[in-house]
Design a protein around this motif. Structure first.
Motif, PDB file in Angstrom:
ATOM      1  N   ASN A  31       0.863  -1.168   0.000  1.00  0.00           N
ATOM      2  CA  ASN A  31       0.000   0.000   0.000  1.00  0.00           C
ATOM      3  C   ASN A  31       0.901   1.220   0.000  1.00  0.00           C
ATOM      4  OD1 ASN A  31      -1.849   2.051   0.606  1.00  0.00           O
ATOM      5  ND2 ASN A  31      -2.852   0.904   2.228  1.00  0.00           N
ATOM      6  N   LEU A  32       0.706   2.117  -0.947  1.00  0.00           N
ATOM      7  CA  LEU A  32       1.448   3.375  -0.969  1.00  0.00           C
ATOM      8  C   LEU A  32       0.477   4.457  -1.380  1.00  0.00           C
ATOM      9  CD1 LEU A  32       4.993   4.094  -2.277  1.00  0.00           C
ATOM     10  CD2 LEU A  32       3.126   5.658  -2.795  1.00  0.00           C
ATOM     11  N   GLN A  33       0.447   5.519  -0.606  1.00  0.00           N
ATOM     12  CA  GLN A  33      -0.469   6.624  -0.890  1.00  0.00           C
ATOM     13  C   GLN A  33       0.289   7.943  -0.803  1.00  0.00           C
ATOM     14  OE1 GLN A  33      -4.333   6.296   1.157  1.00  0.00           O
ATOM     15  NE2 GLN A  33      -3.913   4.130   1.540  1.00  0.00           N
ATOM     16  N   PRO A  50       0.431   1.553  -5.103  1.00  0.00           N
ATOM     17  CA  PRO A  50       1.498   0.641  -4.679  1.00  0.00           C
ATOM     18  C   PRO A  50       2.389   0.195  -5.827  1.00  0.00           C
ATOM     19  CG  PRO A  50      -0.613  -0.479  -4.698  1.00  0.00           C
ATOM     20  CD  PRO A  50      -0.901   0.969  -4.939  1.00  0.00           C
ATOM     21  N   SER A  51       1.931   0.378  -7.068  1.00  0.00           N
ATOM     22  CA  SER A  51       2.752   0.086  -8.238  1.00  0.00           C
ATOM     23  C   SER A  51       2.130   0.781  -9.442  1.00  0.00           C
ATOM     24  CB  SER A  51       2.851  -1.420  -8.490  1.00  0.00           C
ATOM     25  OG  SER A  51       1.575  -1.949  -8.788  1.00  0.00           O
ATOM     26  N   GLY A  52       2.947   0.969 -10.488  1.00  0.00           N
ATOM     27  CA  GLY A  52       2.416   1.524 -11.720  1.00  0.00           C
ATOM     28  C   GLY A  52       2.357   3.035 -11.736  1.00  0.00           C
ATOM     29  N   THR A  53       1.573   3.556 -12.672  1.00  0.00           N
ATOM     30  CA  THR A  53       1.474   4.986 -12.910  1.00  0.00           C
ATOM     31  C   THR A  53       0.017   5.414 -12.944  1.00  0.00           C
ATOM     32  OG1 THR A  53       3.538   5.032 -14.169  1.00  0.00           O
ATOM     33  CG2 THR A  53       1.999   6.850 -14.535  1.00  0.00           C
ATOM     34  N   LYS A  54      -0.259   6.559 -12.347  1.00  0.00           N
ATOM     35  CA  LYS A  54      -1.593   7.144 -12.390  1.00  0.00           C
ATOM     36  C   LYS A  54      -1.482   8.631 -12.661  1.00  0.00           C
ATOM     37  CE  LYS A  54      -4.059   3.953  -9.328  1.00  0.00           C
ATOM     38  NZ  LYS A  54      -4.871   3.829  -8.087  1.00  0.00           N
ATOM     39  N   GLN A  55      -2.527   9.172 -13.253  1.00  0.00           N
ATOM     40  CA  GLN A  55      -2.553  10.614 -13.504  1.00  0.00           C
ATOM     41  C   GLN A  55      -3.905  11.169 -13.103  1.00  0.00           C
ATOM     42  OE1 GLN A  55      -1.018  11.862 -17.245  1.00  0.00           O
ATOM     43  NE2 GLN A  55      -1.331  14.024 -16.790  1.00  0.00           N
ATOM     44  N   ASN A  56      -3.855  12.377 -12.537  1.00  0.00           N
ATOM     45  CA  ASN A  56      -5.073  13.082 -12.177  1.00  0.00           C
ATOM     46  C   ASN A  56      -4.837  14.563 -12.437  1.00  0.00           C
ATOM     47  OD1 ASN A  56      -7.426  14.066 -11.171  1.00  0.00           O
ATOM     48  ND2 ASN A  56      -7.131  13.352  -9.086  1.00  0.00           N
ATOM     49  N   GLY A  57      -5.262  15.003 -13.604  1.00  0.00           N
ATOM     50  CA  GLY A  57      -5.061  16.407 -13.961  1.00  0.00           C
ATOM     51  C   GLY A  57      -3.594  16.737 -14.115  1.00  0.00           C
ATOM     52  N   ALA A  61       1.660  10.168 -10.660  1.00  0.00           N
ATOM     53  CA  ALA A  61       2.527   9.451  -9.742  1.00  0.00           C
ATOM     54  C   ALA A  61       2.950   8.142 -10.370  1.00  0.00           C
ATOM     55  CB  ALA A  61       1.823   9.202  -8.409  1.00  0.00           C
ATOM     56  N   THR A  62       4.175   7.764 -10.063  1.00  0.00           N
ATOM     57  CA  THR A  62       4.717   6.496 -10.537  1.00  0.00           C
ATOM     58  C   THR A  62       5.394   5.799  -9.376  1.00  0.00           C
ATOM     59  OG1 THR A  62       5.103   7.273 -12.788  1.00  0.00           O
ATOM     60  CG2 THR A  62       6.424   5.414 -12.045  1.00  0.00           C
ATOM     61  N   THR A  63       5.099   4.517  -9.190  1.00  0.00           N
ATOM     62  CA  THR A  63       5.774   3.708  -8.182  1.00  0.00           C
ATOM     63  C   THR A  63       6.477   2.555  -8.871  1.00  0.00           C
ATOM     64  OG1 THR A  63       4.189   4.271  -6.446  1.00  0.00           O
ATOM     65  CG2 THR A  63       5.510   2.280  -6.126  1.00  0.00           C
ATOM     66  N   VAL A  64       7.783   2.468  -8.622  1.00  0.00           N
ATOM     67  CA  VAL A  64       8.575   1.334  -9.116  1.00  0.00           C
ATOM     68  C   VAL A  64       8.840   0.456  -7.904  1.00  0.00           C
ATOM     69  CG1 VAL A  64      10.629   0.620 -10.357  1.00  0.00           C
ATOM     70  CG2 VAL A  64       9.570   2.833 -10.871  1.00  0.00           C
ATOM     71  N   THR A  66       9.768  -2.606  -7.455  1.00  0.00           N
ATOM     72  CA  THR A  66      10.970  -3.438  -7.407  1.00  0.00           C
ATOM     73  C   THR A  66      12.197  -2.637  -6.981  1.00  0.00           C
ATOM     74  OG1 THR A  66      11.277  -3.051  -9.765  1.00  0.00           O
ATOM     75  CG2 THR A  66      10.161  -5.096  -9.113  1.00  0.00           C
ATOM     76  N   GLU A  67      12.171  -1.326  -7.237  1.00  0.00           N
ATOM     77  CA  GLU A  67      13.300  -0.477  -6.850  1.00  0.00           C
ATOM     78  C   GLU A  67      12.974   0.369  -5.624  1.00  0.00           C
ATOM     79  OE1 GLU A  67      15.174   1.566 -10.068  1.00  0.00           O
ATOM     80  OE2 GLU A  67      14.834  -0.071 -11.473  1.00  0.00           O
ATOM     81  N   ARG A  68      11.790   0.185  -5.076  1.00  0.00           N
ATOM     82  CA  ARG A  68      11.409   0.781  -3.789  1.00  0.00           C
ATOM     83  C   ARG A  68      11.426   2.304  -3.797  1.00  0.00           C
ATOM     84  NH1 ARG A  68      14.372  -3.536   0.324  1.00  0.00           N
ATOM     85  NH2 ARG A  68      13.316  -5.379  -0.515  1.00  0.00           N
ATOM     86  N   TYR A  69      10.787   2.869  -4.807  1.00  0.00           N
ATOM     87  CA  TYR A  69      10.602   4.305  -4.784  1.00  0.00           C
ATOM     88  C   TYR A  69       9.331   4.679  -5.521  1.00  0.00           C
ATOM     89  CZ  TYR A  69      12.246   4.754  -9.641  1.00  0.00           C
ATOM     90  OH  TYR A  69      12.382   4.656 -11.007  1.00  0.00           O
ATOM     91  N   SER A  70       8.859   5.877  -5.195  1.00  0.00           N
ATOM     92  CA  SER A  70       7.707   6.444  -5.866  1.00  0.00           C
ATOM     93  C   SER A  70       7.985   7.908  -6.154  1.00  0.00           C
ATOM     94  CB  SER A  70       6.452   6.313  -5.004  1.00  0.00           C
ATOM     95  OG  SER A  70       5.307   6.802  -5.671  1.00  0.00           O
ATOM     96  N   LEU A  71       7.444   8.392  -7.253  1.00  0.00           N
ATOM     97  CA  LEU A  71       7.622   9.782  -7.659  1.00  0.00           C
ATOM     98  C   LEU A  71       6.265  10.440  -7.847  1.00  0.00           C
ATOM     99  CD1 LEU A  71      10.372   9.268 -10.418  1.00  0.00           C
ATOM    100  CD2 LEU A  71      10.728   9.931  -8.038  1.00  0.00           C
ATOM    101  N   LEU A  72       6.174  11.672  -7.380  1.00  0.00           N
ATOM    102  CA  LEU A  72       4.975  12.483  -7.601  1.00  0.00           C
ATOM    103  C   LEU A  72       5.374  13.662  -8.484  1.00  0.00           C
ATOM    104  CD1 LEU A  72       1.967  13.095  -6.863  1.00  0.00           C
ATOM    105  CD2 LEU A  72       2.853  14.537  -5.028  1.00  0.00           C
TER     106      LEU A  72
END
Lengths: 114, 116
Positions: A31-33, A50-57, A61-64, A66-72
């Motif tokens: 779970n990642l928020q 918790p994984s993948g990419t989403k967009q809202n306007g 956000a992208t969560t990788v 396997t490499e234990r990071y997320s970007l906003l």
């Protein structure tokens, strides 16, 4: 428990600029928020990712995992984007033993000037 | 739609006095409920969570307690406040169960508590 580190701790932008906020975590997550806390203290849920990419306007956000990071990503920033952005995670090791136990990072303080 | 109410918005209490903060959720049943505290320096710390009436789990030993007398009501209490109890207290809820539709966390507007 799982460690969550956010960078940068502070970010100052001119209106219209783009920015990238990073969240590193120390273990596999279920779970990642991402949250935005406005200057009045209200926390708004931006993404469950918790994984993948989403967009809202203008936000994405992208969560990788396997490499234990997320970007906003914040594009074309506006003054209303100011506030603190938090990443929060639940480690896979916690699933089943605790419920919805999110560990929060210390946040990135974003200030957008007109 | 679901809403979460938390009150009061601000509270100034003397050391040694009791505390009661209340949180209610509308528009959903059987929510998971949480109390977080945000001290100076921005980090949020989970204090208590509840999966049902009368079921409370504590994350850290402290001067506070929580109760859930009704399905959508969560109360944070103290018998005697300490200076170190000052902070921003946030109530939150999520749906029961796993998965992306259930695990998103939604926060109330918070209570700024100053213990003097």
């Amino acid at each position: 428990g799982i460690q969550v580190e956010q960078s940068p701790p502070d970010l100052i932008l001119q209106e219209g600029a783009n920015s990238t906020l990073r969240c590193n975590f120390s273990d596999s997550v279920n779970n990642l928020q991402w949250f935005h806390q406005n200057p009045w203290g209200q926390l708004i849920n931006l993404f469950y990712i918790p994984s993948g990419t989403k967009q809202n306007g203008r936000l994405s956000a992208t969560t990788v995992a396997t490499e234990r990071y997320s970007l906003l990503y914040i594009s074309s920033s506006q003054t209303t984007d100011s506030g603190v952005y938090f990443c929060a995670v639940e480690g896979m090791a916690d699933r089943g033993s605790t419920l919805g136990r999110l560990y929060f990072g210390r946040g990135t303080q974003l200030t957008v000037w007109p | 739609s679901q809403t979460i109410h938390q009150w009061p918005a601000t509270l100034v209490q003397p050391v040694g006095s009791p505390l009661s903060l209340e949180c209610t959720v509308e528009g959903t049943s059987n929510p998971n409920l949480y109390w977080y505290r945000q001290a100076a320096g921005r980090g949020l710390q989970l204090l208590f969570y509840s999966v049902g009436i009368g079921q409370i789990s504590s994350e850290v030993p402290q001067n506070l307690s929580a109760s859930r007398p009704q399905d959508r009501q969560f109360i944070l209490s103290s018998k005697k406040l300490l200076l170190s109890d000052s902070g921003f207290y946030l109530c939150a809820w999520s749906k029961r169960g796993w998965g992306p539709t259930n695990e998103k966390l939604f926060f109330g507007s918070g209570t700024q508590l100053s213990v003097l």
